[in-house]
Design an enzyme around this catalytic site. Structure first.
Site, PDB file in Angstrom:
ATOM      1  CE1 TYR A 140      -4.100  -2.109   5.010  1.00  0.00           C
ATOM      2  CE2 TYR A 140      -3.359   0.096   4.449  1.00  0.00           C
ATOM      3  CZ  TYR A 140      -3.850  -1.141   4.064  1.00  0.00           C
ATOM      4  OH  TYR A 140      -4.081  -1.397   2.724  1.00  0.00           O
ATOM      5  CE  LYS A 190      -1.519  -3.718   3.433  1.00  0.00           C
ATOM      6  NZ  LYS A 190      -1.654  -4.799   2.450  1.00  0.00           N
ATOM      7  CB  SER A 223      -0.861   0.003   1.271  1.00  0.00           C
ATOM      8  OG  SER A 223      -1.525   1.239   1.420  1.00  0.00           O
TER       9      SER A 223
HETATM   10  N1  LIG Z   1      -8.702  -0.548  -1.149  1.00  0.00           N
HETATM   11  C1  LIG Z   1      -7.691   0.251  -0.943  1.00  0.00           C
HETATM   12  O1  LIG Z   1      -7.859   1.481  -0.860  1.00  0.00           O
HETATM   13  C2  LIG Z   1      -6.295  -0.301  -0.827  1.00  0.00           C
HETATM   14  C3  LIG Z   1      -5.225   0.605  -0.911  1.00  0.00           C
HETATM   15  C4  LIG Z   1      -3.941   0.113  -0.792  1.00  0.00           C
HETATM   16  C5  LIG Z   1      -3.724  -1.233  -0.634  1.00  0.00           C
HETATM   17  N2  LIG Z   1      -4.781  -2.093  -0.537  1.00  0.00           N
HETATM   18  C6  LIG Z   1      -4.485  -3.499  -0.347  1.00  0.00           C
HETATM   19  O2  LIG Z   1      -5.010  -4.223  -1.444  1.00  0.00           O
HETATM   20  C7  LIG Z   1      -5.242  -5.585  -1.064  1.00  0.00           C
HETATM   21  C8  LIG Z   1      -6.625  -5.994  -1.507  1.00  0.00           C
HETATM   22  O3  LIG Z   1      -7.568  -5.233  -0.770  1.00  0.00           O
HETATM   23  P1  LIG Z   1      -8.956  -4.739  -1.373  1.00  0.00           P
HETATM   24  O4  LIG Z   1      -8.987  -3.272  -1.239  1.00  0.00           O
HETATM   25  O5  LIG Z   1      -9.216  -5.380  -2.675  1.00  0.00           O
HETATM   26  O6  LIG Z   1      -9.942  -5.282  -0.238  1.00  0.00           O
HETATM   27  P2  LIG Z   1     -11.086  -6.390  -0.252  1.00  0.00           P
HETATM   28  O7  LIG Z   1     -11.524  -6.457   1.147  1.00  0.00           O
HETATM   29  O8  LIG Z   1     -12.068  -6.094  -1.336  1.00  0.00           O
HETATM   30  O9  LIG Z   1     -10.318  -7.712  -0.678  1.00  0.00           O
HETATM   31  C9  LIG Z   1      -9.477  -8.390   0.198  1.00  0.00           C
HETATM   32  C10 LIG Z   1      -9.645  -9.861  -0.069  1.00  0.00           C
HETATM   33  O10 LIG Z   1      -8.747 -10.568   0.802  1.00  0.00           O
HETATM   34  C11 LIG Z   1      -9.444 -11.688   1.316  1.00  0.00           C
HETATM   35  N3  LIG Z   1      -8.860 -12.105   2.584  1.00  0.00           N
HETATM   36  C12 LIG Z   1      -8.842 -11.427   3.759  1.00  0.00           C
HETATM   37  N4  LIG Z   1      -8.256 -12.175   4.707  1.00  0.00           N
HETATM   38  C13 LIG Z   1      -7.895 -13.342   4.113  1.00  0.00           C
HETATM   39  C14 LIG Z   1      -7.279 -14.528   4.570  1.00  0.00           C
HETATM   40  N5  LIG Z   1      -6.922 -14.668   5.860  1.00  0.00           N
HETATM   41  N6  LIG Z   1      -7.048 -15.521   3.686  1.00  0.00           N
HETATM   42  C15 LIG Z   1      -7.432 -15.402   2.402  1.00  0.00           C
HETATM   43  N7  LIG Z   1      -8.044 -14.309   1.905  1.00  0.00           N
HETATM   44  C16 LIG Z   1      -8.281 -13.299   2.765  1.00  0.00           C
HETATM   45  C17 LIG Z   1     -10.881 -11.222   1.471  1.00  0.00           C
HETATM   46  O11 LIG Z   1     -11.794 -12.320   1.553  1.00  0.00           O
HETATM   47  C18 LIG Z   1     -11.058 -10.382   0.212  1.00  0.00           C
HETATM   48  O12 LIG Z   1     -11.509 -11.162  -0.872  1.00  0.00           O
HETATM   49  C19 LIG Z   1      -5.010  -5.623   0.442  1.00  0.00           C
HETATM   50  O13 LIG Z   1      -3.717  -6.120   0.702  1.00  0.00           O
HETATM   51  C20 LIG Z   1      -5.105  -4.162   0.843  1.00  0.00           C
HETATM   52  O14 LIG Z   1      -4.402  -3.905   2.037  1.00  0.00           O
HETATM   53  C21 LIG Z   1      -6.058  -1.653  -0.646  1.00  0.00           C
END
Ligand SMILES: NC(=O)c1ccc[n+]([C@@H]2O[C@H](COP(=O)([O-])OP(=O)(O)OC[C@H]3O[C@@H](n4cnc5c(N)ncnc54)[C@H](O)[C@@H]3O)[C@@H](O)[C@H]2O)c1
Length: 262
Positions: free
Chosen positions: A149, A153, A136
């Site tokens: 977080y 990260k 992130s």
């Molecule tokens: N959305 C944002 O603004 C953002 C920004 C920067 C980074 N991220 C990162 O992107 C990645 C994806 O997040 P997202 O925004 O798509 O969120 P999201 O919640 O839509 O997707 C996350 C997915 O991870 C799965 N998950 C969670 N815990 C798990 C586990 N123990 N085992 C297997 N699967 C698991 C969930 O079921 C879900 O499908 C994450 O690492 C998040 O930290 C997101």
């Protein structure tokens, strides 16, 4: 890396950024695509849509990650690209319960370690492979409103740097995906993406597009929001000034960092 005819695995592939990666990888012509997630129903739906294979996976289990890698490698194909993308976010500071800190460590950091433990020896033995670790912008800057977080990260970025430095000479490619706010479940309900959304909310397919480009160019850092590069430079060149600017940003948001004040 050219994705055509490759074997790719995406953890957290059932939703959000991971699902967008699966769709984009399918469009790029991957031969084998494994959609791994705790959310079995959506993993199945995404897999069906993209012609992939769903896998029920809890990335908090090192044995489950090792078993999945072993199973794909021996029964289907060597894995060319493994995306450790599952992630969780918890608001709060030092008062955050230990169980929540542990969950963040395991999902956001240790899952990357456990994936590397299973994959690196195999990838090196065949001359290379690619790890894409979703971190992130919070791993390069910080996350207003969430200590766990920010810390996990940063650790994930640190681990990926170490892998790239240690094994890059033997053909391992490592990339970190560091977006700011993206419209997914994780940011749902935080109007405008909360503090991370100060530069606007990005849609998951835009992030996936940046990933395909970044992988093709074999970039270590994949920054879908170009502003992040500038912020990293500012942080590195004058940390006190950067902290001051972040304190002013913090003051605009309530304690959980998710809602604008006033
Ligand atoms: N959305 C944002 O603004 C953002 C920004 C920067 C980074 N991220 C990162 O992107 C990645 C994806 O997040 P997202 O925004 O798509 O969120 P999201 O919640 O839509 O997707 C996350 C997915 O991870 C799965 N998950 C969670 N815990 C798990 C586990 N123990 N085992 C297997 N699967 C698991 C969930 O079921 C879900 O499908 C994450 O690492 C998040 O930290 C997101």
């Amino acid at each position: 890396v050219d994705l055509k005819d490759k074997c790719a695995v995406v953890t957290g592939g059932a939703n959000g950024i991971g699902a967008a990666l699966c769709r984009r990888f399918a469009a790029a012509g991957v031969r084998t695509l494994v959609v791994a997630d705790l959310d079995e129903a959506n993993a199945r739906a995404v897999a069906e849509e993209v012609g992939g294979t769903p896998a029920l996976l809890d990335v908090r289990s090192p044995t489950a990650i090792a078993a999945l890698v072993e199973h794909i490698w021996s029964d289907t194909a060597p894995i060319d690209l493994f995306c450790s993308n599952a992630g969780i976010a918890v608001a709060g500071g030092p008062e955050t319960a230990d169980a929540q800190w542990t969950a963040c460590w395991e999902v956001n950091v240790m899952a990357h370690v456990w994936a590397a433990r299973a994959l690196v020896p195999r990838m090196l033995a065949r001359g290379g492979g690619t790890l894409l670790n979703t971190c992130s912008a919070a791993g390069l800057l910080t996350q207003i409103g969430s200590a766990s977080y920010s810390v996990t990260k940063h650790a994930a970025v640190g681990f990926a740097e170490w892998l790239a430095i240690t094994y890059g000479g033997q053909g391992l490619r490592v990339s970190v995906l560091c977006p700011q706010a993206v419209r997914t479940q994780m940011t749902a309900g935080s109007e405008g993406g909360g503090v991370a959304g100060v530069n606007g909310m990005m849609e998951p397919p835009e992030v996936a597009e940046a990933v395909v480009l970044g992988l093709r160019e074999e970039r270590f850092q994949i920054l879908p929001h170009p502003e992040v590069h500038e912020y990293v430079l500012r942080k590195a060149s004058d940390i006190d000034r950067w902290i001051g600017g972040m304190q002013r940003l913090q003051a605009r948001f309530s304690a959980d960092g998710m809602h604008r004040k006033g």
